[in-house]
Write a protein that holds these residues in place. Sequence first.
Motif, mmCIF file in Angstrom:
data_model
loop_
_atom_site.group_PDB
_atom_site.id
_atom_site.type_symbol
_atom_site.label_atom_id
_atom_site.label_comp_id
_atom_site.label_asym_id
_atom_site.label_seq_id
_atom_site.Cartn_x
_atom_site.Cartn_y
_atom_site.Cartn_z
ATOM 1 N N GLN A 69 40.624 44.461 39.048
ATOM 2 C CA GLN A 69 39.978 44.113 37.789
ATOM 3 C C GLN A 69 40.726 42.978 37.118
ATOM 4 O O GLN A 69 41.956 42.950 37.142
ATOM 5 N N PHE A 70 39.966 42.062 36.540
ATOM 6 C CA PHE A 70 40.554 41.010 35.724
ATOM 7 C C PHE A 70 39.494 40.477 34.777
ATOM 8 O O PHE A 70 38.298 40.701 34.978
ATOM 9 N N SER A 71 39.930 39.822 33.733
ATOM 10 C CA SER A 71 38.988 39.200 32.803
ATOM 11 C C SER A 71 39.652 37.959 32.219
ATOM 12 O O SER A 71 40.878 37.803 32.274
ATOM 13 N N TYR A 72 38.805 37.096 31.669
ATOM 14 C CA TYR A 72 39.303 35.858 31.074
ATOM 15 C C TYR A 72 38.302 35.361 30.039
ATOM 16 O O TYR A 72 37.107 35.635 30.142
ATOM 17 N N PRO A 73 38.788 34.643 29.028
ATOM 18 C CA PRO A 73 37.857 34.016 28.092
ATOM 19 C C PRO A 73 37.108 32.904 28.817
ATOM 20 O O PRO A 73 37.716 32.087 29.516
ATOM 21 N N VAL A 74 35.799 32.866 28.674
ATOM 22 C CA VAL A 74 35.001 31.861 29.370
ATOM 23 C C VAL A 74 35.424 30.449 28.964
ATOM 24 O O VAL A 74 35.400 29.526 29.776
ATOM 25 N N ALA A 75 35.886 30.287 27.733
ATOM 26 C CA ALA A 75 36.338 28.969 27.268
ATOM 27 C C ALA A 75 37.518 28.457 28.091
ATOM 28 O O ALA A 75 37.746 27.252 28.173
ATOM 29 N N ASP A 76 38.249 29.361 28.753
ATOM 30 C CA ASP A 76 39.407 28.973 29.570
ATOM 31 C C ASP A 76 39.039 28.713 31.022
ATOM 32 O O ASP A 76 39.906 28.422 31.838
ATOM 33 N N TRP A 77 37.751 28.827 31.383
ATOM 34 C CA TRP A 77 37.332 28.735 32.784
ATOM 35 C C TRP A 77 37.831 27.470 33.464
ATOM 36 O O TRP A 77 38.345 27.519 34.578
ATOM 37 N N GLU A 78 37.701 26.335 32.811
ATOM 38 C CA GLU A 78 38.108 25.075 33.441
ATOM 39 C C GLU A 78 39.618 24.968 33.611
ATOM 40 O O GLU A 78 40.094 24.199 34.429
#
Length: 161
Positions: A69-78
């Motif tokens: 499992q992991f997650s991230y803010p979509v704004a940090d995708w790049e």
Amino acid sequence: MKRIFATLIGTILATGLVLASPSDEPKDLVARYLGASDEAAIAATWKDWHPKAVHSVTIKFGLGYPDEQFSYPVADWEMLSDWSQDPELADAMQGYKETQRDAPTITSEITEGGTRVTATTRVGYIWGDATGTMVQTDRFFIISQAGRLAIRSLDTTFDYR
């Protein structure tokens, strides 16, 4: 130089297509995101995301292995590292190949505060000597923000059990 020019034209065309098709319904927004087949088309969907959106991913392997499992803010995708360059992941994915991907089944439910849209896709695969079907479930939570629909969160589960 030709490759750069072709990529630029492709990006402009994909962006134009996405901008030309407004997302009047939550299911339309999800279908557009799921239909994006390359980085340019995915990047063109950025306007559909809430600035504080979060993407959570769960991988269920079964056979006694713990879920990843992991997650991230979509704004940090790049800014995320290129996962394809991760030697541990490359080793784990050695011999993995999708053999077929069904069209997703999309359902929606209006809830307090927004709409939950679930897309379920069956994916046939070969992984080394094993063949099977993985079920990919994408659960979107879509809200209205400043009169537009926006993806507030996305929970993706890859179920190999």
